[in-house]
Design a protein around this motif. Structure first.
Motif, mmCIF file in Angstrom:
data_model
loop_
_atom_site.group_PDB
_atom_site.id
_atom_site.type_symbol
_atom_site.label_atom_id
_atom_site.label_comp_id
_atom_site.label_asym_id
_atom_site.label_seq_id
_atom_site.Cartn_x
_atom_site.Cartn_y
_atom_site.Cartn_z
ATOM 1 N N LEU A 1 -7.912 4.299 -3.381
ATOM 2 C CA LEU A 1 -7.028 4.080 -2.765
ATOM 3 C C LEU A 1 -6.092 5.368 -2.220
ATOM 4 C CD1 LEU A 1 -5.338 1.987 -0.843
ATOM 5 C CD2 LEU A 1 -3.838 1.437 -2.675
ATOM 6 N N ALA A 2 -5.825 6.077 -3.188
ATOM 7 C CA ALA A 2 -5.390 7.455 -3.209
ATOM 8 C C ALA A 2 -5.988 8.247 -2.332
ATOM 9 C CB ALA A 2 -5.022 7.997 -4.670
ATOM 10 N N GLU A 3 -7.203 8.402 -2.504
ATOM 11 C CA GLU A 3 -8.111 9.344 -1.574
ATOM 12 C C GLU A 3 -7.991 8.669 -0.274
ATOM 13 O OE1 GLU A 3 -11.973 9.000 -3.299
ATOM 14 O OE2 GLU A 3 -11.346 10.437 -4.984
ATOM 15 N N ILE A 4 -7.864 7.385 0.155
ATOM 16 C CA ILE A 4 -7.840 6.778 1.596
ATOM 17 C C ILE A 4 -6.755 7.302 2.261
ATOM 18 C CG2 ILE A 4 -7.939 4.741 2.848
ATOM 19 C CD1 ILE A 4 -9.845 3.627 0.815
ATOM 20 N N VAL A 5 -5.395 7.108 1.609
ATOM 21 C CA VAL A 5 -4.211 7.508 2.255
ATOM 22 C C VAL A 5 -3.892 8.633 2.131
ATOM 23 C CG1 VAL A 5 -3.485 5.052 1.488
ATOM 24 C CG2 VAL A 5 -2.823 6.851 0.069
ATOM 25 N N ARG A 6 -4.195 9.686 1.514
ATOM 26 C CA ARG A 6 -3.862 10.853 1.296
ATOM 27 C C ARG A 6 -3.810 11.720 2.730
ATOM 28 N NH1 ARG A 6 -4.095 14.784 -3.290
ATOM 29 N NH2 ARG A 6 -3.863 17.024 -2.332
ATOM 30 N N PRO A 7 -5.026 11.570 3.702
ATOM 31 C CA PRO A 7 -4.957 12.052 4.790
ATOM 32 C C PRO A 7 -3.598 11.756 5.740
ATOM 33 C CG PRO A 7 -7.054 11.782 4.393
ATOM 34 C CD PRO A 7 -6.208 11.197 3.361
ATOM 35 N N ASP A 8 -3.348 10.608 5.619
ATOM 36 C CA ASP A 8 -2.262 9.682 6.470
ATOM 37 C C ASP A 8 -0.875 10.396 5.898
ATOM 38 O OD1 ASP A 8 -3.888 8.495 7.753
ATOM 39 O OD2 ASP A 8 -3.584 6.635 6.576
ATOM 40 N N LEU A 9 -0.770 10.556 4.668
ATOM 41 C CA LEU A 9 0.618 11.221 4.234
ATOM 42 C C LEU A 9 0.642 12.537 4.468
ATOM 43 C CD1 LEU A 9 0.767 9.304 0.724
ATOM 44 C CD2 LEU A 9 2.043 8.557 2.759
ATOM 45 N N GLU A 10 -0.507 13.180 4.355
ATOM 46 C CA GLU A 10 -0.375 14.694 4.695
ATOM 47 C C GLU A 10 0.007 14.946 6.313
ATOM 48 O OE1 GLU A 10 -4.089 16.278 3.265
ATOM 49 O OE2 GLU A 10 -3.207 16.792 1.200
ATOM 50 N N ASP B 1 0.902 -1.103 0.092
ATOM 51 C CA ASP B 1 -0.055 0.081 0.039
ATOM 52 C C ASP B 1 0.990 1.162 0.122
ATOM 53 O OD1 ASP B 1 0.218 1.328 2.941
ATOM 54 O OD2 ASP B 1 -0.065 -0.911 3.179
ATOM 55 N N PRO B 2 0.384 2.390 -0.314
ATOM 56 C CA PRO B 2 1.353 3.663 -0.517
ATOM 57 C C PRO B 2 2.193 3.968 0.807
ATOM 58 C CG PRO B 2 -0.812 4.043 -1.560
ATOM 59 C CD PRO B 2 -0.830 2.702 -0.928
ATOM 60 N N VAL B 3 1.293 3.966 1.831
ATOM 61 C CA VAL B 3 2.007 4.059 3.236
ATOM 62 C C VAL B 3 3.497 3.272 3.276
ATOM 63 C CG1 VAL B 3 1.980 4.438 5.823
ATOM 64 C CG2 VAL B 3 0.020 5.280 4.182
ATOM 65 N N ALA B 4 3.030 1.856 3.230
ATOM 66 C CA ALA B 4 4.246 0.793 3.590
ATOM 67 C C ALA B 4 5.200 0.995 2.618
ATOM 68 C CB ALA B 4 3.334 -0.602 3.402
ATOM 69 N N PRO C 1 14.068 18.027 0.515
ATOM 70 C CA PRO C 1 12.599 17.911 0.678
ATOM 71 C C PRO C 1 11.940 16.970 -0.251
ATOM 72 C CG PRO C 1 13.683 19.680 -0.764
ATOM 73 C CD PRO C 1 14.730 19.157 -0.222
ATOM 74 N N ARG C 2 10.972 16.425 0.223
ATOM 75 C CA ARG C 2 10.235 15.246 -0.379
ATOM 76 C C ARG C 2 8.808 15.578 -1.043
ATOM 77 N NH1 ARG C 2 14.721 13.497 2.460
ATOM 78 N NH2 ARG C 2 14.851 11.073 2.685
ATOM 79 N N LEU C 3 8.430 15.117 -2.015
ATOM 80 C CA LEU C 3 7.073 15.354 -2.424
ATOM 81 C C LEU C 3 6.400 13.814 -2.809
ATOM 82 C CD1 LEU C 3 7.389 17.975 -5.285
ATOM 83 C CD2 LEU C 3 6.471 18.244 -3.099
ATOM 84 N N ARG D 1 3.588 16.781 0.753
ATOM 85 C CA ARG D 1 2.891 17.261 -0.040
ATOM 86 C C ARG D 1 2.629 16.189 -1.027
ATOM 87 N NH1 ARG D 1 5.403 22.686 -2.507
ATOM 88 N NH2 ARG D 1 3.198 22.591 -3.814
ATOM 89 N N VAL D 2 1.112 15.740 -1.225
ATOM 90 C CA VAL D 2 0.851 14.645 -2.051
ATOM 91 C C VAL D 2 -0.052 15.147 -3.379
ATOM 92 C CG1 VAL D 2 -0.772 12.660 -1.978
ATOM 93 C CG2 VAL D 2 0.292 13.228 0.086
#
Length: 486
Positions: A292-301, A254-257, A276-278, A306-307
């Motif tokens: 899946l992108a909409e689900i993990v976006r808050p966790d990454l922010e 998954d994106p976070v992992a 710096p990271r993007l 910056r997502v």
């Protein structure tokens, strides 16, 4: 087959210097023309220069042995030998020059940067240049000095502003192909990208380079997969962009992992924590990927990233991503100190520096180390006694004899200078003036004979004659001695 090589081992050999010439002018009506041997030419050097048109070390991979031209020998009539042609090797921007043990010799960044890596040997002087008031017609000349011979390692670290990192098949190659003119190979199986790809992005008044770094998987920083070979290419990147596959079907992904795994490898490699990271969540054109992108976006922010939700296939979100890249690149460029031109550092030798050291070895021998003594030994023809005497005079004037005596050396002790070994006999050289003799000889090096000289025999004969006149008795060998004396 990949045609990109970013690490090679070069075997370098600079040119040897030409030998000096031993010659005496022989012309009609000029019985004492004097020495006219010319000097040998200098050997060619090997230098590296950064060429923007070169992007790989492939040529050196197929031709790892490099040798410059030797200098030509001198000739009579005061003709000097020609210098060997210098060899200039073109390398890509960002090439790091190292020794075999990893010592960095030069970091070559910027078009036109030049580094002389192997110096050619000096040409030997001919006997015309060695003549002086006492040695009017030297019967010897100097040998050419050998050129430097060494092995070096060239490593290419791509000079890019933005580095794209991520798991295989995350879409890095597809992304760089649509935001720049680069045309990398693209396929849907792991490790399609076997070489780093470099692309130039032009956006309004912004221009920056983007590098696609392949092969990052768990364990890459320790040599697993291809990651260790290509992690060096992100060392010079000012900005890192995580490219995440939001439509992967692999279990446990998954994106976070994925970001945690890549960050662990970057942290283990070291030196990249301040970049710096993007985050570019790719493949949102796939319905499951967008969800899946909409689900993990808050966790990454929440982690401070910056997502950007992008699609290399439909080019969705790429404009916002490239503008964000340009913004960070401009900020890094403004914060960086102004580039200074390469300065030539001159470190003169101290005036009171004798230029050599003497070390007493455990086996009772002595080792003389120094640029001048070692060079003089290399340029000496040891088949010529006069050349050996000249070397002894130079070493004595330099102070080697005195320091050897102070270090405890005794006549007959073994002394090493460079690759040569000598039995030290200071009485042959120190404080003795040069006495001209036959060309190529030095009377100081001649072994003394046990046979009595004519003067000694004459003195003995007179003594015996005196004894015979006093009545001691005649010596029947007088006639033989008289003949010998005559």
């Amino acid at each position: 087959m990949a045609t990109f090589v970013d690490r090679v081992v070069l075997h370098l050999q600079a040119g040897d210097g030409g030998h000096g010439c031993v010659s005496v002018l022989r012309e009609k009506f000029k019985p004492f023309g004097g020495p006219d041997g010319g000097n040998g030419g200098h050997g060619g050097s090997v230098s590296l220069v950064v060429d923007p048109q070169v992007t790989t070390l492939l040529d050196f991979h197929f031709h790892p042995h490099v040798k410059a031209d030797n200098g030509k020998g001198g000739a009579g009539s005061n003709r000097d030998g020609a210098n060997g042609r210098n060899l200039v090797l073109k390398v890509p921007n960002g090439t790091v020059v190292q020794t075999a043990d990893g010592t960095v010799l030069a970091d070559m960044v910027g078009a036109g940067t030049t580094f002389e890596v192997a110096r050619g040997g000096r040409g030997g002087r001919g006997n015309a240049s060695l003549a002086n008031a006492k040695r009017k017609a030297p019967g010897f000349a100097e040998l050419g000095e050998p050129g430097d011979q060494l092995d070096i390692v060239l490593e290419l670290k791509s000079v890019a502003d933005v580095g794209l990192v991520g798991f295989p098949s995350a879409g890095k190659s597809s992304l760089i192909s649509v935001i720049s003119a680069a045309k990398p190979k693209i396929a849907d199986y792991p490790f399609t990208t076997l070489v780093p790809n470099l692309g130039v992005v032009r956006l309004d008044n912004h221009t920056f380079t983007v590098a696609d770094v392949p092969g990052l998987i768990p364990g890459a920083a320790t040599g697993k997969g291809l990651g260790l070979e290509f992690l060096r290419h992100i060392e010079r990147c000012a900005v890192l962009v995580h490219v995440i596959d939001s439509a992967t079907l692999e279990p446990g992904r998954d994106p976070v992992a994925d970001i945690d795994a890549i960050e662990a490898e970057l942290s283990q490699y070291g030196g990249l924590a301040d970049r710096p990271r993007l985050v570019a969540v790719n493949k949102v054109d796939v319905p499951d990927g967008r969800d899946l992108a909409e689900i993990v976006r808050p966790d990454l922010e929440e982690r401070g990233y910056r997502v950007f939700e992008v699609s290399a296939a439909t080019r969705e979100g790429l404009k916002e991503l490239t503008y964000a890249m340009a913004e960070l690149v401009d900020a890094e460029r403004k914060a960086a100190p102004p580039a200074e031109p390469t300065r030539i550092v001159i470190r003169p030798i101290a005036v009171d520096d004798a230029g050599f050291t003497i070390t007493a070895e455990a086996d009772g021998s002595f080792t003389v180390r120094g640029i001048r003594p070692e060079r003089w030994v290399k340029q000496t023809n040891f088949d010529n006694d006069e050349a050996i005497g000249y070397l002894a005079d130079r070493l004595a004037r330099l102070g080697v004899e005195d320091k050897l005596a102070k270090a405890g050396a005794q006549p007959g002790d073994l002394v090493r200078i460079g690759e040569r070994e000598f039995d030290w006999q200071p009485t042959l050289f120190a404080g003795v003036e040069f006495v001209p003799g036959n060309r190529g000889t030095d009377v100081r090096l001649e072994e003394k004979s046990n046979r009595a000289s004519a003067a000694d025999r004459l003195a003995a004969r007179k003594a015996r004659r005196v004894r015979s006149e006093d009545g001691v008795g005649a010596d029947v060998s007088d006639d033989i001695d008289e003949d010998d004396a005559e």
